[in-house]
Enzyme design. Structure first.
Site, mmCIF file in Angstrom:
data_model
loop_
_atom_site.group_PDB
_atom_site.id
_atom_site.type_symbol
_atom_site.label_atom_id
_atom_site.label_comp_id
_atom_site.label_asym_id
_atom_site.label_seq_id
_atom_site.Cartn_x
_atom_site.Cartn_y
_atom_site.Cartn_z
ATOM 1 N N TRP A 111 0.821 -1.214 0.000
ATOM 2 C CA TRP A 111 0.000 0.000 0.000
ATOM 3 C C TRP A 111 0.854 1.264 0.000
ATOM 4 O O TRP A 111 0.530 2.240 -0.682
ATOM 5 C CB TRP A 111 -0.985 -0.018 1.167
ATOM 6 C CG TRP A 111 -2.007 -1.093 0.956
ATOM 7 C CD1 TRP A 111 -2.200 -2.213 1.695
ATOM 8 C CD2 TRP A 111 -2.946 -1.181 -0.133
ATOM 9 N NE1 TRP A 111 -3.202 -2.992 1.161
ATOM 10 C CE2 TRP A 111 -3.679 -2.382 0.039
ATOM 11 C CE3 TRP A 111 -3.242 -0.355 -1.208
ATOM 12 C CZ2 TRP A 111 -4.691 -2.774 -0.843
ATOM 13 C CZ3 TRP A 111 -4.247 -0.752 -2.099
ATOM 14 C CH2 TRP A 111 -4.954 -1.947 -1.908
ATOM 15 N N ASP A 131 -1.404 6.691 6.422
ATOM 16 C CA ASP A 131 -2.509 5.884 5.905
ATOM 17 C C ASP A 131 -2.856 4.844 6.976
ATOM 18 O O ASP A 131 -2.231 3.795 7.072
ATOM 19 C CB ASP A 131 -2.089 5.202 4.602
ATOM 20 C CG ASP A 131 -3.137 4.228 4.079
ATOM 21 O OD1 ASP A 131 -4.206 4.103 4.705
ATOM 22 O OD2 ASP A 131 -2.873 3.587 3.036
ATOM 23 N N LYS A 156 -12.495 -1.448 7.126
ATOM 24 C CA LYS A 156 -11.782 -2.322 8.060
ATOM 25 C C LYS A 156 -12.381 -2.170 9.465
ATOM 26 O O LYS A 156 -13.026 -3.083 9.975
ATOM 27 C CB LYS A 156 -10.299 -1.978 8.098
ATOM 28 C CG LYS A 156 -9.674 -1.618 6.771
ATOM 29 C CD LYS A 156 -9.328 -2.792 5.914
ATOM 30 C CE LYS A 156 -8.514 -2.377 4.703
ATOM 31 N NZ LYS A 156 -8.191 -3.491 3.814
#
Length: 360
Positions: free
Chosen positions: A102, A172, A196
């Site tokens: 990511w 992030d 999430k």
């Protein structure tokens, strides 16, 4: 109806009480005769729901008053572009710490707008650790420093918040926000996709210090300007109202669990027992350096990779869902977010022990 144990990395498990409340309210919200997803986002009822969700999130994370909380669309992928568009602020360079897939994707997008300097990367060890503070090669002229505190795919977690001096720190937090306390004041900007620990897919939360608003890159789309979003209470256009409402229910549920502090105790206990079993099994292994193991995403491999398909088939038959590792790394992965119960982790460990006994 039987609820099975869901270990999906995202969209992930939601708390059952939240789903039950949403079910009960879906056709008639609070006696109004319509669903909240049919309601105008400008109505006083929805505006109150949105304001309560923001306040609950502020309470949970102890967000200082000089930070704006934005509920945006486009997920974390859009943030990969929006961060340089909004935070270069006349500069050209940005530092990125790369610890997994990511943060690599964030770099790829940032290169469209900025001179990206890789302050550190652990790709050389297959992203099984994070760099130490003294290994960070920070630029004197970087507008900001970006990192991913928890890499969902590799199950790698920072065990510290990088010290970047007077630079703006950007994080992030998509796969670990609300899992344990964080000091928001150490960051210029935090972003997190919802699917999430926040709620269903469709919302991305951005927490940004007020002095960083405005001064976007020329040509920045109006919808990508944090100041426009802040000035319009995240309603410059029609927001994903149902996802926002559900996120608010999750925040209320989390408060009932003792807040972030309370859920952190459970999360650490869940992760500790799963890692302890893996480490002592002789059949399963986790490649991540112990200090940097995620408490949210636990990847593991079997002694014999030829058994992977059998493991997945048998685990699903046993009611343990979505344990396949990401396609880029293979193996297995159990994502044990806030809504994944300790009972689910215990059931997983029991299955793993039985599988190892039969196939070891």
């Amino acid at each position: 109806m039987t609820r099975l144990y869901n270990f999906c990395a995202g969209p992930a498990a939601l708390p059952l009480p939240v789903l039950e409340q949403a079910r009960d309210e879906i056709t008639d919200w609070h006696g109004k005769g319509l669903s909240i997803m049919e309601m105008s986002h400008r109505s006083k009822e929805f505006v109150a729901v949105a304001a309560q969700a923001e306040q609950d999130l502020r309470d949970l994370l102890k967000i200082p008053a000089n930070y704006k909380v934005l509920f945006m669309q486009g997920g974390a992928h859009s943030q990969f572009s929006m961060v340089p568009m909004n935070l270069l602020r006349g500069g050209k360079k940005a530092d990125y710490i790369v610890t997994g897939q990511w943060s690599k994707k964030a770099v790829g997008e940032a290169k469209r707008y900025a001179d990206v300097h890789i302050a550190a990367s652990t790709e050389g060890n297959n992203f099984t650790s994070v760099p130490a503070q003294h290994e960070l090669d920070l630029s004197a002229d970087a507008a900001y420093v970006h990192y991913c505190p928890n890499e969902t795919i590799g199950g790698v977690k920072f065990d510290y918040i990088p010290d970047v001096g007077d630079k703006v720190l950007v994080a992030d937090y998509s796969s670990s926000i609300l899992s344990e306390p964080i000091d928001v004041s150490k960051f210029g900007l935090i972003y997190a996709g919802a699917q999430k620990n926040i709620g269903p897919a469709g919302i991305c939360v951005v927490i940004v210090r007020e002095d960083l608003l405005g001064d976007t890159l020329p040509g920045t789309p109006t919808m990508f300007d944090y100041k426009v979003c802040a000035d319009n209470d995240s309603m410059y256009n029609t927001p994903p109202t149902y996802s926002w409402y559900l996120a608010g229910l999750v925040f209320q549920w989390l408060k009932a669990q003792g807040g972030v502090e309370g859920i952190a105790v459970v999360n650490h206990r869940k992760a500790a027992k799963l890692y302890d079993y893996i480490d002592n099994s002789g059949f399963y292994a986790n490649p991540v350096v112990k200090n940097n193991r995620s408490i949210m995403n636990v990847p593991f491999t079997l002694q014999d990779a030829a058994l992977d398909k059998t493991f997945l088939a048998e685990s699903e038959a046993a009611g343990l869902l979505n344990l396949a590792g990401h396609r880029s790394v293979g193996g297995m992965r159990a994502s044990i977010y806030n809504a994944v119960s300790e009972e689910a982790v215990d059931a997983l460990i029991a299955f793993m022990a039985d599988f190892a006994k039969r196939h070891g």
